[in-house]
Design an enzyme around this catalytic site. Sequence first.
Site, PDB file in Angstrom:
ATOM      1  N   GLY A  19      -4.727   6.359  -3.265  1.00 46.41           N
ATOM      2  CA  GLY A  19      -4.792   7.042  -1.977  1.00 46.41           C
ATOM      3  C   GLY A  19      -3.443   7.045  -1.298  1.00 46.41           C
ATOM      4  O   GLY A  19      -3.334   6.957  -0.075  1.00 46.41           O
ATOM      5  N   GLY A  23      -1.776   8.672   4.967  1.00 48.10           N
ATOM      6  CA  GLY A  23      -2.410   7.578   5.695  1.00 48.10           C
ATOM      7  C   GLY A  23      -1.887   6.199   5.345  1.00 48.10           C
ATOM      8  O   GLY A  23      -0.696   5.990   5.129  1.00 48.10           O
ATOM      9  N   TYR A 160     -20.538   6.050   5.149  1.00 49.41           N
ATOM     10  CA  TYR A 160     -19.225   5.400   5.103  1.00 49.41           C
ATOM     11  C   TYR A 160     -19.387   3.902   5.347  1.00 49.41           C
ATOM     12  O   TYR A 160     -18.829   3.077   4.619  1.00 49.41           O
ATOM     13  CB  TYR A 160     -18.300   6.025   6.147  1.00 49.41           C
ATOM     14  CG  TYR A 160     -16.943   5.382   6.213  1.00 49.41           C
ATOM     15  CD1 TYR A 160     -15.944   5.748   5.324  1.00 49.41           C
ATOM     16  CD2 TYR A 160     -16.655   4.399   7.163  1.00 49.41           C
ATOM     17  CE1 TYR A 160     -14.682   5.163   5.382  1.00 49.41           C
ATOM     18  CE2 TYR A 160     -15.403   3.806   7.225  1.00 49.41           C
ATOM     19  CZ  TYR A 160     -14.422   4.190   6.333  1.00 49.41           C
ATOM     20  OH  TYR A 160     -13.188   3.598   6.386  1.00 49.41           O
TER      21      TYR A 160
END
Length: 196
Positions: A19, A23, A160
């Site tokens: 990832g 971010g 989530y």
Amino acid sequence: MSARHSPRPLAEQVLVITGASSGIGLATARIAARRGARVLLVSRDETDLATACDELRAAGFDVDYAVADVADKGALERAAEHAVRRFGGIDTWVNNAGVSIYGAIRQVSEDDARRLFETNYWGVVHGTLVAIPHLMQRGGTIVNIGSVLSDTAMPLQGHYTASKHAVKGFTDALRIELAHEELPIAVSLVKPAAID
């Protein structure tokens, strides 16, 4: 964690970060590279990965990237092999890739919820299982990115929240198992709040 493991200074480490095209992952890659680590950035987004690597290389840092979806264990195995070929090994593996869905539990499609779990939970499992054989050889660290929602619940983020609870349970169990086997691998769970 086994008493035999003493982490190398960051400047002597090779990090694999999933990832890493945006971010927390990209911020972590930037900080690690600035502190002297060699970093393999991993993400599904080749365009953003190439941009990030170009930025870091232009600043003189030793980085590379591998395109991989964390839901695909084989793709992560290839990324790990690339890190070993390029940098000589792996010292720290950061399971950061994640997605979120906003919506009431009854309104989110099962397909979307399953895809979220493929990334948020199974991505951590896959990354961990790929990293362990490499870290067993020289000692190392696994860092799993959970969430403050690993410990509580949030309406409109039920799936989530459930995935991050699963990451916490997996990480806690993994830590105990690796300690029992006296493997030289440290395991950490980071639980950030909302990040811009």
